[in-house]
Design a protein around this motif. Structure first.
Motif, PDB file in Angstrom:
ATOM      1  N   PHE A   1       0.160  -1.344   0.008  1.00 18.68           N
ATOM      2  CA  PHE A   1      -0.177  -0.324   0.033  1.00 18.68           C
ATOM      3  C   PHE A   1       0.767   1.191  -0.242  1.00 18.68           C
ATOM      4  O   PHE A   1       0.365   2.420  -0.987  1.00 18.68           O
ATOM      5  CB  PHE A   1      -0.626   0.163   1.254  1.00 18.68           C
ATOM      6  CG  PHE A   1      -2.103   1.163   1.404  1.00 18.68           C
ATOM      7  CD1 PHE A   1      -2.644   1.119   0.696  1.00 18.68           C
ATOM      8  CD2 PHE A   1      -1.509   1.741   2.423  1.00 18.68           C
ATOM      9  CE1 PHE A   1      -4.106   1.705   0.503  1.00 18.68           C
ATOM     10  CE2 PHE A   1      -2.919   3.328   1.954  1.00 18.68           C
ATOM     11  CZ  PHE A   1      -3.852   3.103   0.950  1.00 18.68           C
ATOM     12  N   LEU A   2       1.995   1.187   0.370  1.00 17.28           N
ATOM     13  CA  LEU A   2       2.652   2.952   0.823  1.00 17.28           C
ATOM     14  C   LEU A   2       3.754   2.511  -0.310  1.00 17.28           C
ATOM     15  O   LEU A   2       3.805   3.641  -0.936  1.00 17.28           O
ATOM     16  CB  LEU A   2       3.499   2.299   2.302  1.00 17.28           C
ATOM     17  CG  LEU A   2       3.421   2.151   3.886  1.00 17.28           C
ATOM     18  CD1 LEU A   2       4.235   2.489   4.450  1.00 17.28           C
ATOM     19  CD2 LEU A   2       2.456   4.358   3.551  1.00 17.28           C
ATOM     20  N   SER A   3       4.388   1.028  -1.341  1.00 20.56           N
ATOM     21  CA  SER A   3       4.615   1.509  -2.218  1.00 20.56           C
ATOM     22  C   SER A   3       3.917   2.135  -3.611  1.00 20.56           C
ATOM     23  O   SER A   3       4.330   2.987  -4.267  1.00 20.56           O
ATOM     24  CB  SER A   3       5.530   0.046  -2.915  1.00 20.56           C
ATOM     25  OG  SER A   3       4.415  -0.054  -2.663  1.00 20.56           O
ATOM     26  N   GLU A   4       2.236   2.079  -3.611  1.00 17.21           N
ATOM     27  CA  GLU A   4       1.171   2.197  -3.807  1.00 17.21           C
ATOM     28  C   GLU A   4       1.578   3.901  -3.591  1.00 17.21           C
ATOM     29  O   GLU A   4       1.312   4.707  -4.915  1.00 17.21           O
ATOM     30  CB  GLU A   4      -0.264   2.078  -4.119  1.00 17.21           C
ATOM     31  CG  GLU A   4      -0.288   1.235  -4.291  1.00 17.21           C
ATOM     32  CD  GLU A   4      -1.770   0.579  -4.414  1.00 17.21           C
ATOM     33  OE1 GLU A   4      -2.678   1.742  -3.702  1.00 17.21           O
ATOM     34  OE2 GLU A   4      -1.770  -1.286  -3.932  1.00 17.21           O
ATOM     35  N   ILE A   5       1.671   4.511  -2.815  1.00 22.77           N
ATOM     36  CA  ILE A   5       1.071   6.110  -2.563  1.00 22.77           C
ATOM     37  C   ILE A   5       2.747   6.384  -2.896  1.00 22.77           C
ATOM     38  O   ILE A   5       2.350   7.851  -3.458  1.00 22.77           O
ATOM     39  CB  ILE A   5       1.043   5.944  -1.079  1.00 22.77           C
ATOM     40  CG1 ILE A   5      -0.009   5.912  -0.869  1.00 22.77           C
ATOM     41  CG2 ILE A   5       1.346   7.514  -0.509  1.00 22.77           C
ATOM     42  CD1 ILE A   5      -0.605   5.181   1.167  1.00 22.77           C
ATOM     43  N   GLU A   6       3.740   5.672  -2.958  1.00 18.89           N
ATOM     44  CA  GLU A   6       5.243   6.724  -2.861  1.00 18.89           C
ATOM     45  C   GLU A   6       5.536   6.953  -4.707  1.00 18.89           C
ATOM     46  O   GLU A   6       4.974   7.905  -5.414  1.00 18.89           O
ATOM     47  CB  GLU A   6       6.018   5.288  -3.204  1.00 18.89           C
ATOM     48  CG  GLU A   6       7.144   6.045  -1.840  1.00 18.89           C
ATOM     49  CD  GLU A   6       8.606   5.037  -1.761  1.00 18.89           C
ATOM     50  OE1 GLU A   6       9.530   5.394  -2.496  1.00 18.89           O
ATOM     51  OE2 GLU A   6       7.727   4.122  -1.076  1.00 18.89           O
ATOM     52  N   LYS A   7       4.221   5.533  -5.057  1.00 16.54           N
ATOM     53  CA  LYS A   7       4.539   6.239  -6.562  1.00 16.54           C
ATOM     54  C   LYS A   7       3.483   6.781  -7.407  1.00 16.54           C
ATOM     55  O   LYS A   7       3.835   7.558  -7.825  1.00 16.54           O
ATOM     56  CB  LYS A   7       4.132   4.643  -7.555  1.00 16.54           C
ATOM     57  CG  LYS A   7       4.136   3.934  -9.218  1.00 16.54           C
ATOM     58  CD  LYS A   7       3.831   2.731  -9.696  1.00 16.54           C
ATOM     59  CE  LYS A   7       3.750   2.561 -10.479  1.00 16.54           C
ATOM     60  NZ  LYS A   7       2.367   3.445 -11.226  1.00 16.54           N
ATOM     61  N   GLU A   8       2.626   6.972  -7.032  1.00 15.97           N
ATOM     62  CA  GLU A   8       1.123   7.397  -6.941  1.00 15.97           C
ATOM     63  C   GLU A   8       1.612   9.594  -6.855  1.00 15.97           C
ATOM     64  O   GLU A   8       1.240  10.040  -7.277  1.00 15.97           O
ATOM     65  CB  GLU A   8      -0.268   7.465  -6.241  1.00 15.97           C
ATOM     66  CG  GLU A   8      -1.223   6.700  -7.116  1.00 15.97           C
ATOM     67  CD  GLU A   8      -1.308   5.463  -5.892  1.00 15.97           C
ATOM     68  OE1 GLU A   8      -2.214   4.852  -5.846  1.00 15.97           O
ATOM     69  OE2 GLU A   8      -2.460   6.488  -4.830  1.00 15.97           O
ATOM     70  N   ASP A   9       2.449   9.516  -5.374  1.00 16.03           N
ATOM     71  CA  ASP A   9       2.409  10.590  -5.097  1.00 16.03           C
ATOM     72  C   ASP A   9       3.985  11.503  -6.522  1.00 16.03           C
ATOM     73  O   ASP A   9       3.494  12.507  -6.930  1.00 16.03           O
ATOM     74  CB  ASP A   9       3.860  10.663  -4.040  1.00 16.03           C
ATOM     75  CG  ASP A   9       2.698  10.697  -2.667  1.00 16.03           C
ATOM     76  OD1 ASP A   9       1.588  10.862  -3.266  1.00 16.03           O
ATOM     77  OD2 ASP A   9       3.235  10.542  -1.184  1.00 16.03           O
ATOM     78  N   LYS A  10       4.117  10.585  -6.920  1.00 19.37           N
ATOM     79  CA  LYS A  10       5.824  10.667  -8.129  1.00 19.37           C
ATOM     80  C   LYS A  10       4.937  11.461  -9.228  1.00 19.37           C
ATOM     81  O   LYS A  10       4.622  11.857  -9.672  1.00 19.37           O
ATOM     82  CB  LYS A  10       6.184   9.218  -7.655  1.00 19.37           C
ATOM     83  CG  LYS A  10       7.585   9.570  -8.504  1.00 19.37           C
ATOM     84  CD  LYS A  10       8.446   8.090  -8.270  1.00 19.37           C
ATOM     85  CE  LYS A  10       9.655   8.918 -10.286  1.00 19.37           C
ATOM     86  NZ  LYS A  10       9.143   7.637 -10.894  1.00 19.37           N
ATOM     87  N   ASP A  11       3.729  10.099  -9.148  1.00 21.11           N
ATOM     88  CA  ASP A  11       2.821  10.148 -10.577  1.00 21.11           C
ATOM     89  C   ASP A  11       2.507  11.563 -10.826  1.00 21.11           C
ATOM     90  O   ASP A  11       1.843  12.333 -11.463  1.00 21.11           O
ATOM     91  CB  ASP A  11       2.184   9.016 -11.302  1.00 21.11           C
ATOM     92  CG  ASP A  11       2.718   8.076 -11.082  1.00 21.11           C
ATOM     93  OD1 ASP A  11       3.776   8.296 -11.465  1.00 21.11           O
ATOM     94  OD2 ASP A  11       1.807   6.896 -11.447  1.00 21.11           O
ATOM     95  N   VAL A  12       1.972  11.491  -9.231  1.00 21.17           N
ATOM     96  CA  VAL A  12       1.166  13.462  -9.196  1.00 21.17           C
ATOM     97  C   VAL A  12       1.932  14.338  -9.186  1.00 21.17           C
ATOM     98  O   VAL A  12       1.325  15.083  -9.603  1.00 21.17           O
ATOM     99  CB  VAL A  12       0.143  12.714  -8.246  1.00 21.17           C
ATOM    100  CG1 VAL A  12      -0.342  14.091  -8.193  1.00 21.17           C
ATOM    101  CG2 VAL A  12      -0.913  11.886  -8.402  1.00 21.17           C
ATOM    102  N   GLY A  13       3.021  13.887  -8.835  1.00 20.80           N
ATOM    103  CA  GLY A  13       4.098  15.258  -8.411  1.00 20.80           C
ATOM    104  C   GLY A  13       4.555  15.874  -9.929  1.00 20.80           C
ATOM    105  O   GLY A  13       4.424  17.006 -10.352  1.00 20.80           O
ATOM    106  N   GLU A  14       4.471  14.791 -11.125  1.00 23.61           N
ATOM    107  CA  GLU A  14       4.975  15.202 -12.299  1.00 23.61           C
ATOM    108  C   GLU A  14       3.448  15.401 -12.703  1.00 23.61           C
ATOM    109  O   GLU A  14       3.947  17.026 -13.416  1.00 23.61           O
ATOM    110  CB  GLU A  14       5.676  13.760 -12.966  1.00 23.61           C
ATOM    111  CG  GLU A  14       6.793  13.502 -12.371  1.00 23.61           C
ATOM    112  CD  GLU A  14       6.954  11.947 -13.033  1.00 23.61           C
ATOM    113  OE1 GLU A  14       6.432  11.190 -14.355  1.00 23.61           O
ATOM    114  OE2 GLU A  14       8.350  11.901 -12.891  1.00 23.61           O
TER     115      GLU A  14
END
Lengths: 412, 412
Positions: free
Chosen positions: A372-385
């Motif tokens: 779950f936390l690695s999903e958030i990490e990935k989403e944070d990155k994607d959304v950030g971009e």
């Protein structure tokens, strides 16, 4: 990947002095000063946005991980979850756990000194709610410089706090993980709490709560814990652990009144163990807070209305054999959340150990929470971009529907 | 078909004097004289083979049906099951219900006079078991001239007695119907009983059981009953009955410690109600008897071995929402019995009301039990005819496999 624990940690304290830092409680009462006991693991980053909030259950405390002294026989209550390479990775996150308001492990509670009398509050302590606990945690996070919380998570009463976090501070939490927790206490949950409170209250050594300086209602508190312990396990767990194993091998003992099966010995052991570390009045106040817990209270006409307010990613974890807050409760909430278009998911611990599984099934929890936390990490990155692209392209970000990674950027 | 209740009934008593009628208990202790309180409905036929034995649960008594006086507000605890045209039809059957050994409603128990001291037994009362209760019932049946029992049935502790009847007196019972009952108490069952006993024992008014002539441990007994009441219901039942309905409509009461939800009011009411009619020491002894209950104890190496001894037709009834003695327990037993070639069947009450459903779901029970008894009637008739044919044809009846109608003719 090798993982390691957090080693030696100190429980720290901070006091929010009064005035001006008194707290207005949900009831309207005011209380202050408030001292909060807490521990932290890992480092807060510069942006203040890598915090994880660990929220404890009824008899938990701030000491979630590591040891407070080399002599400690056991580490904190969620130790296998916290450390380098563990689910709550201290290399990435700044993890905070604090004792709740009303507790007895360093945070202000019924055993604390009442500034109005110079004596312990006892039953003059005001009624506190899960929302009040969350407000105190918010004060602590502000004090620590935390700007954004990656996830707020916990089991049982800890899960109740995480639900409240999602509703009370949607701009601050990017996700919550309530484990084995309902969105309001059920009638059965209230019933179990009431018989535990009665066990304490009926003990003459309780003395209307004015027992400080005496041994206090030890028998009553032990009995409360014995009752509670039954609700934290399961029929299946008891069968695995004890079955009908008798406490003595002597056949002659079988037909005497004070003979005991192993399961009875275990309950008595658990009862006595809690008495050494817990304040009976705190037990009364915290179970009452759980009874009053209802995510929808004074927040509109229905549960749907309040769930609509949740903006962050939410992972509900149920436990197959939990009969105290059974899985159907969590599944129902996920169903509503999804119908509302929220980013909600459900995972179930296939554990025989009942409600307590969130303190036992660390491998299962690690797999689920790491993912779950690695999903958030990935989403944070994607959304950030995407956010950077959107800003550059001058598109409005305002009407983005609630969903992946939304909370983090709300209002930014 | 119209049905009608049994009207006014008397609770009768019989005393088995000592010597020579003392009872040797399972523990080896001897006790006597023993008084048994009982009620009967309908008439015993000439052959003495139309008896039905109703077996009560923990806090039940001999008063299963009808009223003891016209002023009684409520009839007996299984009233809708007993009468003309009802499941236990007084036009056909001679129905017997007696208070168990160790009880407090007329049968000898801890509150009875100990002939050795001239005072109530208190905790000097010997440990009694479900088997001891059955042996006392056997004495009563002999006294009443009963030769054969059509069925022995009951819920919870009553079901435990019916299981023991099937094993202890296979020549006497043609069928048994254990309802919501295990073949041995589970660890969880023992755990719940122990916390209830502790509630009583920890009450200073219990005085080691020597409270007769005083009000006794009223608070402790009430708390025990409150705990028990939770286990007799279900999460689903509480949701239906109370949910989170608050005991007062005044919002200001919400944030005070002694505020109560309706479910709490109900528990307190149930607690107080039991205190008026039940002896605390009986509560201790009867829960202990349940803990010790294990159909397989000292009867060979396994449960299979003891189930092999059951010769009569057996109907197990489970309750969908019973978490105290859940349906899997009964299903497992039926599975083994069938594998052993026994005439065993299983029916489930699809009730939300939990363990207590056997005291609530009278329509469901009536349908099931009426059907089962008419099967027995038919089989008795068929087997009777076959038996006459066999006797006339001089064939040996001895090796007939266990099965339909077998028990009745065993040894005849």
């Amino acid at each position: 990947m090798n993982s390691s624990g957090v080693g030696l940690v100190d429980t720290k304290k901070v006091t929010f002095a009064h005035p001006p830092d008194e707290l207005v409680l949900e009831s309207g009462s005011r209380i202050g000063p408030i001292t909060v006991a807490y521990e932290t693991y890992g480092e807060l980053n510069e942006k203040g946005d890598n915090a994880i909030l660990v929220l404890h259950a009824l008899t938990g405390d701030a000491h979630a991980a590591g040891k407070n002294s080399p002599e400690d026989r056991k580490p904190g209550w969620w130790d296998p979850m916290v450390g380098r390479g563990r689910a709550l990775d201290t290399d990435k996150y700044f993890i905070i756990c604090s004792n709740v308001l009303g507790g007895c492990s360093g945070t202000t509670g019924p055993a604390s000194m009442n500034p109005a009398t110079g004596k312990p509050y006892g039953m003059d302590f005001p009624i506190v709610t899960i929302r009040d606990m969350v407000n105190v945690q918010k004060k602590l996070l502000d004090h620590l410089g935390v700007k954004s919380v990656v996830t707020a998570l916990g089991g049982s009463m800890g899960g109740m706090q995480s639900f409240e976090w999602a509703v009370m501070y949607p701009e601050m939490v990017r996700s919550v993980i309530p484990i084995a927790s309902p969105v309001q206490l059920s009638a059965q949950g209230i019933a179990y709490n009431e018989v535990q409170r009665q066990a304490i209250i009926q003990d003459p050594d309780w003395k209307e709560g004015n027992y400080y300086g005496t041994p206090g209602p030890q028998k009553g508190l032990a009995l409360a814990r014995m009752i509670g312990t039954i609700t934290y396990k399961s029929d299946e767990a008891w069968n695995i652990k004890f079955g009908r194993t008798f406490g003595s091998l002597l056949k002659k003992d079988y037909y005497v009144f004070d003979s005991r099966f192993e399961v009875e010995n275990y309950l008595h052991y658990q009862g006595k163990k809690l008495v050494r570390r817990f304040d009976a009045n705190s037990y009364l106040y915290l179970t009452k807070a759980m009874d009053l817990y209802d995510l929808s209270r004074y927040r509109g006409d229905s549960l749907v209305e309040v769930l609509e307010r949740i903006m962050c990613k939410i992972l509900l974890i149920g436990i197959r054999t939990d009969f105290l807050y059974p899985p159907y409760m969590q599944k129902e909430v996920v169903k509503i959340l999804r119908r509302l278009g929220k980013d909600a998911s459900y995972r179930e611990l296939n554990s025989p150990y009942g409600h307590d599984a969130f303190l036992i099934e660390f491998d299962m929890l690690t797999r689920i929470i790491k993912g779950f936390l690695s999903e958030i990490e990935k989403e944070d990155k994607d959304v950030g971009e995407k956010f950077r692209r959107d800003i550059n392209g001058s598109k409005s970000y305002k009407n983005r529907p609630a969903g992946l990674g939304y909370c983090r950027y709300r209002g930014s």
